[in-house]
Design an enzyme around this catalytic site. Structure first.
Site, PDB file in Angstrom:
ATOM      1  N   GLY C 252       0.732  -1.366   0.023  1.00 51.52           N
ATOM      2  CA  GLY C 252       0.045  -0.095  -0.261  1.00 51.52           C
ATOM      3  C   GLY C 252       0.860   1.232  -0.029  1.00 51.52           C
ATOM      4  N   GLY C 480       1.912  -6.976   4.318  1.00 54.73           N
ATOM      5  CA  GLY C 480       3.344  -7.320   4.519  1.00 54.73           C
ATOM      6  C   GLY C 480       4.159  -6.981   5.430  1.00 54.73           C
ATOM      7  N   LEU C 630       9.936  -6.282  17.779  1.00 49.63           N
ATOM      8  CA  LEU C 630       9.405  -7.348  18.013  1.00 49.63           C
ATOM      9  C   LEU C 630       9.742  -8.594  17.030  1.00 49.63           C
ATOM     10  CD1 LEU C 630       5.707  -5.973  17.935  1.00 49.63           C
ATOM     11  CD2 LEU C 630       7.009  -6.828  19.632  1.00 49.63           C
ATOM     12  N   ASN C 631      10.220  -8.341  15.991  1.00 44.81           N
ATOM     13  CA  ASN C 631      10.440  -9.587  15.137  1.00 44.81           C
ATOM     14  C   ASN C 631      11.905  -9.238  14.084  1.00 44.81           C
ATOM     15  OD1 ASN C 631      10.845 -11.524  12.942  1.00 44.81           O
ATOM     16  ND2 ASN C 631       8.652 -12.188  13.525  1.00 44.81           N
ATOM     17  N   THR C 634      11.135  -9.538  10.176  1.00 45.72           N
ATOM     18  CA  THR C 634      10.094  -9.086   9.546  1.00 45.72           C
ATOM     19  C   THR C 634      10.410  -7.356   9.633  1.00 45.72           C
ATOM     20  OG1 THR C 634       8.628  -8.785  11.467  1.00 45.72           O
ATOM     21  CG2 THR C 634       8.202 -10.605   9.813  1.00 45.72           C
ATOM     22  N   GLN C 638      11.296  -4.932   6.770  1.00 40.91           N
ATOM     23  CA  GLN C 638      10.514  -3.551   6.579  1.00 40.91           C
ATOM     24  C   GLN C 638      11.584  -2.431   6.497  1.00 40.91           C
ATOM     25  OE1 GLN C 638       7.441  -3.314   9.446  1.00 40.91           O
ATOM     26  NE2 GLN C 638       6.232  -1.941   8.452  1.00 40.91           N
ATOM     27  N   GLY C 701       7.251   2.715  16.028  1.00 40.85           N
ATOM     28  CA  GLY C 701       6.736   2.413  14.536  1.00 40.85           C
ATOM     29  C   GLY C 701       8.049   2.243  13.683  1.00 40.85           C
ATOM     30  N   GLU C 704       8.027   3.715   8.313  1.00 39.59           N
ATOM     31  CA  GLU C 704       8.197   4.733   7.540  1.00 39.59           C
ATOM     32  C   GLU C 704       9.656   5.229   7.555  1.00 39.59           C
ATOM     33  OE1 GLU C 704       4.499   7.151   6.608  1.00 39.59           O
ATOM     34  OE2 GLU C 704       4.532   6.136   8.716  1.00 39.59           O
TER      35      GLU C 704
END
Ligand SMILES: Cc1cc2nc3c(=O)[nH]c(=O)nc-3n(C[C@H](O)[C@H](O)[C@H](O)COP(=O)(O)OP(=O)(O)OC[C@H]3O[C@@H](n4cnc5c(N)ncnc54)[C@H](O)[C@@H]3O)c2cc1C
Ligand code: SF4
Ligand code: FES
Ligand code: FES
Lengths: 160, 330, 737
Positions: C252, C480, C630-631, C634, C638, C701, C704
């Site tokens: 997205g 994703g 957290l992971n 992933t 990202q 977060g 971005e």
């Protein structure tokens, strides 16, 4: 309408379709094989990559009628160590380009085995499938999530 | 995409007969350009004649050292063929520099010759375009011209021919064999594509009912040849400028030179001016520079593609320099 | 995947932070994962859009006869025959879903054209092929009106952006202009960035089915909840009558965050025809109907003392909105936080053009703002004769520069130290054009990354079953980011159960409301509520007399309970409203107290061909300060993904909007150049893993932050390689000739 027999993942499928129908749409819309993706319908992203007689092609620019008699393999027909390697190396995020990347990689490994050169072949890598070789050979598959590193690692692991 | 009927030609004769009797028919090779353009409503054939199963898929050695390439040889097979790789490295490299592996597995030699421009306005039905609709005007003038030509263009059209393969073929004096129900003829590749002049919609010397059956390469003047492609990303993009070059040097003097440019002209551009300057000149960067200058002397540009003139000069020099210094290319 | 044997004890290792494989990995590598376009329905029809080809005016005639005659066409909807739609509402703070409207145009309910590309007709047919064929046959005549579409021409007339609760249009500290004039060392530069498009590989798609006044849509959306409210509003039905389903979304990046024409028109077409309709946008339609990133012009002026102390930092920007909508980009956001300048002035200006509204795209504002700021800092470093990292560290603030607020957490110094060492920054010779590899010019550059952290309301339901499985219900979206995987890790740790026994159900508006996947806040927001839910569950278990060594399932078994369920947040209308208000007040209080952000340091190496100006990124190290991770797997993906997109933005990407008529001329993946495999080197990611003490689980977060700073680092490296400063993106080779 034209009567077309497509051979997909080892099975025959008689179809009644117009000649405009692309191989991609035949797979997705008529055979329910939605694993193959449509990203652009312009030959510009590789999401629609399938194997035709073992060779990778963009199914969006292929008319289904033209591929009558060819042995089509889609992601649904693939059972390859690459798939687990993609998970291990996180070779995707959203997963939308993934079917195309995997089909493309399967085709690419076969091409390389048969001695197919690439634009970077001869620039110092010999016959070894280096990172640079994989990147050039896989450049027909875009990944907007940017999972390129993981994809290359997964392929490298499987290629040995 | 408009509705059309599909005919699969089992042999050359049927293909020729069908195309001769159908007023608005098109041959289908790999489909990578035709299907794209049909989907964009730019090509609107009533009949599509599938020629992909014609037995024109051989790559054969000719007496005298040349090679004959069937029109339906796929781009990937062409690039991988040992004869091509050893005698005409520039051809193999040009093909591998184009499109993607998937597209090269589909695209044919004949289709590559006949692929149409990537001019953004040609692709856009809402824009005026003399090539698509003769007399409607050229929206590219004053618009985005990054992928347009600087040599051989006209006030009516400044589109560039997008092929990589053709650039190598142009450098090597290839000839195109074409066939119709009226017979067979041969067209030098450098005369196969037309300059736009006032008729940009007339793109090639091929009549609508003619089929390209093969391309012939004469024996190479040298196997020291290479293709250099400059583009906006590392792979899977059309050329901004490309150079196909073959260079033979004896006693530091150029004894043979073949040079063609891509991305800069409405046709694969054989750089005859540059070749003239090079022949007999000392094999130095200075000669390469004057050759490049000579070739680009007649260039004209728009705001958006002005850089191509200097880029072409530099790419010519760089490619020749590489050929001179890279022993592995010999 | 579900473990059936209940465990009886709870001593286990934490899985948070571990490189756990994605729970949907197999589905995505076998082609089983179904995306929106792959759902069907009995009696399905297919739609295609017709786009306006003028930038402003009125439709005077629309001839659909040829289109209607195409075999298989069910109907051609235009403003003459389309059902009525309610207009979108103005943005109100009490209903944040009002922010979701892509544009203010009431599609097919008006003869007005507001941009080139606006959908003005929809063809519905028995096949997508017929719909597309017919769409090309619709003939439209317009009465054109004068329009303004040329950003470069209009930009000087930009007007200041007003401040509001969520975003500041301007801010200042001290007198930056005076300090700049007085500064002994200074740079004052102008930068430009082009319009960009998200280009998720999955095109937008919708499948709409009406059952009486109830509407079900499958939609490739980043915001299930907002979409639901928006559709209810537009069709005048209660929110509960709308169901939105989006189990997998094929990327997205902001492009699927708002609600665009395609979605609304699919529902409209389904209503008009009484049949289910599916619309999969062509790539061209994505470009024409979905907004992208605004172009910008920016000025950065920096004044410093000779020791490198920043005395003045001025950053102004101009971006565009559509006359029919769009949100301003916080282009100067990072300039209020990154450097301890004594005087600061930031100001954002806007122009409105007759183009589709702009949309948020990965790190809206900071992605392009950091380019200008970080390139300017590099220029200042050269003016001062200082190492660019040293200059940054010299101006590293103790408190938030613009207002003196406390940082929730800030380890940028450490990020630079770690990154510099991994990258080998010490081997760099500072002189431009001083490093080579064969013929290639080699350059190295750095830049900081910055993105503010936020939280949002999320509701969750957690159910523990006696077989030991844990079911988490939450209407989050997975594009994703690995959301389901990481939330399973959070629940597993909180409850002390194996991660394999946790299943997360998501992507459906019948599930408890969650924030959209945007603003890098979904993961932390959901984790926040999930933790609260798990605590509730623990309390219930304690009440049932759970002993320390007893597993949760064992308690249920002992008590003869089949399952135990807890929820956080209420999904009633009032409950949601209350939740949002509570959130807003908490958010504002929290904002007053802390400055929270994700931070990082990019190190890049480029090679530039001295003949042709071709640039290749050859090495990358990025070192992040992004709180708790957290992971590992992933998160790394990202973070890499943002860098890849940033490389595209820096070197190649550009939406070509013809300034003569506002028409997008490269609506194609062949002519809009996103990075391919060959453009991307192995990227080295490292993060400090220092939890943020003010955030749930210490999370910040990460979606971005990594794209910010990328273009700056590349521009700086190119300068180092070539001696040339390129201040206009993308840095294509012609600029280096
Ligand atoms: C995304 C993308 C990127 C690309 N990048 C490049 C690139 O970098 N470099 C490059 O060179 N090319 C590139 N291409 C173009 C590609 O090489 C051409 O599309 C291809 O070579 C055409 O061959 P084809 O066999 O598929 O032709 P088709 O699409 O089948 O046919 C093209 C045209 O040729 C005619 N034709 C085909 N065969 C014959 C014949 N034997 N006799 C007479 N007429 C015939 C057809 O009627 C049609 O008009 C790209 C294409 C795409 C989609
Ligand atoms: S350059 Fe040629 S192809 Fe392009 S718009 Fe002008 S006439 Fe058409
Ligand atoms: S969908 Fe076929 S290449 Fe993009
Ligand atoms: S994984 Fe999303 S596009 Fe590749």
């Amino acid at each position: 309408m034209a009567e077309v027999r497509l051979r997909v993942n080892g099975a025959d499928h008689p179809l009644d379709i117009q000649p405009q129908v692309s191989l991609l749409d035949a797979l997705r819309e008529h055979l329910g094989l939605t694993g193959t993706k449509k990203g652009c319908d312009q030959g510009a992203c590789g999401a629609c990559t399938v194997l035709a007689d073992g060779e990778r092609i963009n199914s969006c620019l292929a008319l289904a009628v033209q591929y009558e008699g060819a042995e089509i393999t889609t992601i649904e027909g693939i059972d390859h160590p690459l798939q687990a390697a993609f998970v291990r190396h996180d070779g995707f995020q959203c997963g939308y380009c993934t079917s195309g990347q995997i089909c493309s990689a399967v085709g690419m490994l076969a091409e390389h085995k048969e001695g197919m050169p690439s634009a970077v072949t001869g620039q110092g890598s010999g016959s070894h499938l280096s990172g640079a070789e994989i990147r050039e050979r896989m450049s027909g598959n875009l990944c907007r999530c940017g999972a390129y590193n993981g994809i290359v690692e997964a392929i490298q692991e499987v290629a040995g | 995409m408009r509705t059309f009927s599909y005919v699969r030609a089992p042999d050359v004769e049927t293909a020729l007969r069908t195309i001769a009797t159908e007023p608005n028919a098109k041959f289908l090779g790999g489909g990578t350009n035709l299907v794209d353009l049909m989907r964009e409503n730019i090509e609107r054939p009533d009949v599509v004649v599938d020629i992909s199963r014609l037995p024109l898929t051989g790559i054969d050695e000719l007496p005298g050292g040349g090679v004959r390439i069937g029109a339906l040889v796929r781009n990937s097979s062409l690039a991988a063929h040992p004869l091509v790789r050893t005698r005409y490295p520039v051809v193999s490299q040009a093909v591998l520099g184009g499109a993607s592996a998937q597209l090269r597995n589909m695209a044919t030699v004949g289709g590559n010759l006949l692929q149409r421009t990537r001019c953004l306005y040609f692709y856009d039905e809402a824009s005026a375009c003399n090539k698509r609709e003769p007399g409607s005007g050229c929206s590219a003038l004053g618009g985005f011209t990054r992928n347009h030509g600087v040599l051989g263009v006209s006030d009516h059209c400044i589109a560039a021919h997008p092929s990589d393969l053709c650039v190598a073929l142009a450098a090597l004096d290839a000839e195109v064999e074409v066939e119709s129900t009226r017979g067979t003829r041969r067209i030098p590749l450098t005369e196969f594509h037309h300059l736009p002049g006032s008729t940009p919609h007339v793109e090639t010397a091929l009549a609508p009912d003619e089929l390209v059956t093969s391309v012939e390469l004469p024996a190479p003047v040298t196997t020291r040849s290479r293709y250099r492609k400059v583009r906006d990303r590392a792979s899977y993009a059309f050329a901004l400028v490309s150079v196909a070059a073959a260079l033979e040097v004896r006693d530091d003097t150029v004894t043979a030179a073949r040079l063609a440019l891509g991305g800069v002209a409405p046709k694969p551009w054989r750089a005859t001016e540059a070749e003239r300057v090079l022949l007999g000149a000392p094999a130095t960067e200075e000669s390469f520079r004057s050759a490049a200058e000579a070739e680009l002397a007649s260039a004209t540009s728009q705001d958006g593609n002005d850089f191509k003139i200097e880029l072409a000069r530099r790419t010519i020099v760089a490619t020749l320099r590489d050929l001179l210094t890279d022993r592995s290319a010999a | 995947m579900t473990q059936t044997l209940p465990e009886t004890t709870t001593t286990r290792e934490s899985v948070v932070g571990k490189p756990v494989d994605r729970v949907d990995g197999t589905a995505k590598t076998t082609g089983e994962a179904r995306f929106t376009a792959e759902f069907s329905h009995p009696d399905l029809t297919h739609a295609a859009l017709v786009h306006a080809t003028v930038s402003r005016g009125r439709i005077t005639a629309i001839d659909t006869s040829a289109a209607s005659a195409v075999p298989g066409v069910v109907t051609v909807l235009t403003h003459h025959n389309a059902p009525a739609l309610k207009s979108p509402r103005k943005v109100t703070p009490t209903d944040l879903s009002t922010m979701a409207s892509g544009t203010s145009v009431n599609y097919l309910n008006t003869d007005e054209v507001h941009w080139d590309g606006q959908p003005i007709a929809v063809v519905v047919a028995e096949s997508a092929l017929a719909a597309r064929e017919a769409a090309a046959l619709v003939r439209v005549t317009y009465e054109t009106a004068e329009s303004t579409v040329d950003f470069t021409a209009e930009e000087p007339a930009a007007k200041p952006q007003k401040n509001n609760l969520v975003m500041q249009g301007s801010a200042k500290k001290g007198d930056a202009e005076a300090a700049f004039t007085a500064a002994p060392v200074k740079v004052d530069r102008r930068f430009t960035t082009p319009p960009l498009h998200h280009n998720a590989i999955e095109p937008h798609a919708t499948l709409a089915v009406w059952d009486g006044d109830r509407l079900t849509v499958h939609d490739a959306t980043q915001s299930i909840d907002w979409l639901r409210s928006h559709l209810a509003l537009r069709f005048g039905i209660p929110t509960r009558s709308v169901r939105v389903i989006a189990p997998f979304v094929g990327g997205g990046f902001g492009g699927k965050g708002f609600i665009w024409a395609g979605t609304i028109l699919t529902a409209l077409a389904a209503r008009a025809t009484g049949r289910p309709v599916r619309l999969v946008l062509t790539r061209e339609s994505v470009y024409r109907t979905v907004g992208g990133r605004t172009p910008s012009t920016q000025r950065v002026a920096l004044g410093a003392r000779t020791d490198g102390t920043l005395t003045s930092l001025i950053h102004t920007s101009v971006t565009r909105l559509g006359r029919v909508g769009g949100t301003p980009e916080a282009v100067t956001s990072q300039s209020k936080h990154l450097y301890a300048a004594e005087n600061i002035l930031v100001r954002q200006n806007l122009v409105e053009l007759d183009l589709v509204s702009n949309a948020a795209m990965r790190a809206p504002g900071e992605a392009i703002g950091t380019f200008a700021l970080e390139a300017s800092i590099d220029e200042l470093a050269y003016e001062l004769g200082m190492d660019p990292i040293e200059l940054r560290m010299h101006n590293e603030p103790e408190r938030n520069p613009i207002d003196g607020k406390q940082f929730a957490r800030r380890h940028l110094r450490e990020a630079y130290r770690v990154g510099a060492e991994r990258f080998g920054w010490a081997d760099r010779t500072p002189e431009p054009r001083s490093m080579r590899d064969g013929r290639w010019l080699v350059g190295m550059g750095v830049a900081s990354a910055f993105h503010p952290s936020m939280l949002f309301v999320a509701n969750v339901v957690v159910r523990l079953s006696v077989d030991g499985t844990v079911l988490v219900h939450c209407g989050l979206q997975e594009m994703g980011m690995g959301s389901a995987t990481v939330q399973a890790q959070v629940a597993a740790d909180a409850l002390g159960v194996p991660v394999e026994s946790v299943r997360v159900e998501y992507g459906d508006s019948t599930l408890p409301m969650a924030p959209g996947a945007g603003g890098s806040m979904q993961t932390a927001s959901v984790a926040n509520s999930l933790l609260a839910a798990c605590e509730k569950l623990e309390r219930k278990l304690t009440k049932l007399g759970r002993s320390p060594q007893e597993s949760p399932a064992a308690v249920l078994a002992r008590e003869g309970l089949p399952s135990l369920e807890v929820s956080v947040g209420s999904d009633t209308r009032l409950g949601r409203m209350a939740g949002q208000l509570r959130f807003m007040s908490k958010f504002l209080m929290d904002q007053r107290r802390w400055m929270k952000a994700a931070l990082g340091a990019h190190f890049c190496e480029v090679r530039v061909d001295p003949d042709t100006g071709e640039v290749r990124v050859s090495r990358w190290t990025a070192s992040f300060d992004v709180g708790r991770v957290l992971n590992a797997k992933t998160a790394t993906s990202q973070l890499k993904g943002g860098i890849v997109m940033g490389i595209g933005m820096a070197l190649a990407e550009q939406t070509l909007i013809d300034p003569r008529n506002g028409r997008i001329m490269n609506p194609s993946l062949a002519e809009y150049h996103v990075p391919v495999h060959a453009d991307i080197p192995p990227i080295d990611i490292t993060y400090l893993d220092e939890p943020d003490p003010t955030m749930p689980l210490g999370l910040v977060g990460i979606g971005e932050v990594s794209i910010t700073g990328v273009a700056g680092a590349i521009a700086n490296a190119i300068h180092h390689a070539t001696g040339k400063r390129i201040r206009d993106l993308p840095i294509t080779l012609d600029k280096l000739l």
